[in-house]
Design an enzyme around this catalytic site. Structure first.
Site, PDB file in Angstrom:
ATOM      1  N   GLU A 179      10.203  76.116  17.855  1.00 11.42           N
ATOM      2  CA  GLU A 179      10.468  74.884  17.088  1.00 11.42           C
ATOM      3  C   GLU A 179      10.333  73.596  17.893  1.00 11.42           C
ATOM      4  OE1 GLU A 179      14.358  75.558  15.381  1.00 11.42           O
ATOM      5  OE2 GLU A 179      13.649  77.199  14.115  1.00 11.42           O
ATOM      6  N   ASN A 220       6.507  79.759  18.369  1.00  7.83           N
ATOM      7  CA  ASN A 220       7.131  80.137  17.101  1.00  7.83           C
ATOM      8  C   ASN A 220       7.693  78.898  16.392  1.00  7.83           C
ATOM      9  OD1 ASN A 220       8.093  82.416  15.420  1.00  7.83           O
ATOM     10  ND2 ASN A 220      10.158  81.769  16.018  1.00  7.83           N
ATOM     11  N   HIS A 256      10.637  81.089   6.548  1.00  4.93           N
ATOM     12  CA  HIS A 256      11.878  80.963   5.771  1.00  4.93           C
ATOM     13  C   HIS A 256      11.514  80.198   4.495  1.00  4.93           C
ATOM     14  CE1 HIS A 256      14.444  82.504   8.934  1.00  4.93           C
ATOM     15  NE2 HIS A 256      13.884  81.672   9.798  1.00  4.93           N
ATOM     16  N   GLU A 288      10.182  85.685  10.837  1.00  7.05           N
ATOM     17  CA  GLU A 288      11.571  85.517  10.357  1.00  7.05           C
ATOM     18  C   GLU A 288      11.641  85.406   8.841  1.00  7.05           C
ATOM     19  OE1 GLU A 288      13.642  82.349  12.393  1.00  7.05           O
ATOM     20  OE2 GLU A 288      12.635  82.739  14.291  1.00  7.05           O
ATOM     21  N   ASP A 290      12.430  85.275   5.065  1.00  5.72           N
ATOM     22  CA  ASP A 290      13.370  85.540   3.977  1.00  5.72           C
ATOM     23  C   ASP A 290      13.001  84.623   2.823  1.00  5.72           C
ATOM     24  OD1 ASP A 290      14.504  83.200   5.160  1.00  5.72           O
ATOM     25  OD2 ASP A 290      16.145  84.344   6.063  1.00  5.72           O
TER      26      ASP A 290
HETATM   27  C1  XIL Z   1      19.847  81.873  13.462  1.00  9.54           C
HETATM   28  C2  XIL Z   1      20.729  83.106  13.330  1.00  9.54           C
HETATM   29  O1  XIL Z   1      20.267  83.863  12.238  1.00  9.54           O
HETATM   30  C3  XIL Z   1      22.172  82.713  13.135  1.00  9.54           C
HETATM   31  O2  XIL Z   1      23.011  83.848  13.159  1.00  9.54           O
HETATM   32  C4  XIL Z   1      22.605  81.715  14.212  1.00  9.54           C
HETATM   33  O3  XIL Z   1      23.897  81.252  13.920  1.00  9.54           O
HETATM   34  C5  XIL Z   1      21.652  80.547  14.290  1.00  9.54           C
HETATM   35  O4  XIL Z   1      20.327  81.017  14.478  1.00  9.54           O
HETATM   36  N1  XIL Z   1      15.128  79.962  13.284  1.00  9.54           N
HETATM   37  C6  XIL Z   1      15.232  80.745  14.412  1.00  9.54           C
HETATM   38  C7  XIL Z   1      16.362  81.684  14.554  1.00  9.54           C
HETATM   39  O5  XIL Z   1      14.315  80.740  15.231  1.00  9.54           O
HETATM   40  O6  XIL Z   1      16.723  81.874  15.888  1.00  9.54           O
HETATM   41  C8  XIL Z   1      17.557  81.248  13.741  1.00  9.54           C
HETATM   42  O7  XIL Z   1      18.545  82.269  13.801  1.00  9.54           O
HETATM   43  C9  XIL Z   1      17.155  80.953  12.315  1.00  9.54           C
HETATM   44  C10 XIL Z   1      16.133  79.859  12.267  1.00  9.54           C
END
Ligand code: XIL
Length: 371
Positions: A179, A220, A256, A288, A290
């Protein structure tokens, strides 16, 4: 390709009387005895996402949380059966791996690596360089400006030496940078950008490559899946790094997304973006995924059907354009970061809070089976 029956259609919709969307509190952290038994029986005779994905030559993964892995049999069983890749949801982040300066603590993460190894799963390391979940000592030193480069390099070297691809606890792929670009496509103003300047991005990939020359090193980010300002900036960053001979090997698209208008990229945009990244010679992973329900409208069943379609569209497109690994951020609604992050109940993952497969699961299985 031959049709593989996926006999997991016991329930298409909700598993309890409660509304999926309206659940005030998270569902039970584990299935009831009866549900668990039925689940086990169903799954014992079924194929799985993992089996289907193997046949397609793609890894299918899930982010894993330490507590349910330790405490819930069903969590472990489903994880091992359905997935061929794991990512530590939290415990490979710097605040966990180097809680105080020079003292690395790999214990919790290594439990997950050992589980993956025991079940023939690969691991995606996540993450080395980020603006969140850093220990306080590291933030303090970075913001003082002094030695920021040295401590970051030591962190990367310490972690990748422990997890060397040819060592006893191998982690072959890493999200080196997470990020680093803003939603409008600028370089994000982070502790690292402030302390080290924009050149830090190339440096950290070089340091990682020196520590483990065999590791696949990824950039990422979120919101860079389809075409758009941010995706263009990520593409330009990667093109520059590749042009300069920086050892970056892949891009992770977090994915996401949600149901509802403009909450996920179109198939055409996703394909175009991934194709241009691959044309740079880069591997592309979905890291990641969802799919939020709270961004849509309609009845619970309508939302679940729309969610299934989004999952299927994204996976189908990714398979078409050569994505090699496809990971969900969790797998059960019992353990998802979305309610905490958004402050609202949801149900963003392919298994519900009782571990029953949802329409999304069946849609994913169909895509893997049929293309
Ligand atoms: C999130 C976890 O799912 C949580 O449990 C934690 O509190 C915060 O981080 N992008 C990412 C992940 O790259 O590392 C994040 O994970 C979600 C968003």
């Amino acid at each position: 390709m031959k049709w593989h029956p996926v006999r997991l259609t016991r329930r298409a919709g909700l598993t309890t009387g409660a509304s999926l969307i309206g659940l005030g509190a998270p569902g039970p952290a584990h299935a009831t005895g009866e549900t668990a038994a039925m689940n086990r029986q169903d799954h014992a005779t079924a194929t799985s996402l993992r089996v289907l994905a193997d046949a397609r030559g793609i890894r299918i993964g899930a982010a894993v949380a330490s507590r349910p892995l330790a405490n819930e049999t069903l969590y472990r069983d489903i994880l091992a059966r359905e997935f061929s890749s794991v990512t530590c949801e939290n415990v490979m982040k710097p605040s966990f791996l180097q809680p105080s300066r020079g003292r690395f603590d790999f214990q919790t993460a290594d439990v997950i690596v050992a589980f993956a190894k025991a079940h023939g799963m690969t691991i995606r390391g996540h993450t080395l360089v980020w603006h969140n979940q850093n220990p306080a000592w590291l933030e303090r030193i970075a913001s003082s400006g002094e030695n920021a480069g040295a401590i970051l390099r030591d962190h990367i070297t310490g972690v990748l030496t422990h997890y060397r691809s040819d060592g006893p606890v191998p982690v072959p792929a890493w999200d080196v940078v997470n990020e680093a670009i803003t939603d409008t496509g600028a370089l994000r103003d982070t502790l690292w950008a402030r302390a080290l300047g924009p050149g830090y991005l190339a440096d950290v990939f070089r340091w990682a490559n020196e520590a483990d020359p065999d590791a696949h090193l990824f950039y990422n980010d979120y919101g860079a899946e389809g075409m758009g300002r941010k995706a263009n900036a990520v593409y330009a960053l990667l093109r520059g790094l590749v042009h300069d001979g920086v050892p970056v090997h892949g891009v992770g698209l977090q994915m996401h997304v949600g149901i509802g208008a403009r909450q996920s990229p179109s198939r055409a945009d996703l394909a175009a973006n991934i194709s241009r990244l691959r044309a740079l010679g880069l591997e592309v992973h979905v890291t990641e995924m969802d799919v939020k329900l709270q961004t849509g409208t309609g009845t619970d069943d309508e939302r679940l059907a729309e969610q299934a379609q989004v999952y299927a569209d994204m996976l189908g497109t990714c398979i078409e354009v050569g994505v090699t690994s496809f990971t969900f951020w969790g797998f059960t609604d019992a353990h998802s970061w979305i309610p905490g992050f958004t402050g609202k109940p949801d149900g963003a993952l392919p298994f519900d809070a009782t571990y029953a497969p949802k329409p999304a699961y069946h849609a994913l299985a169909r895509v893997l089976a049929e293309g």
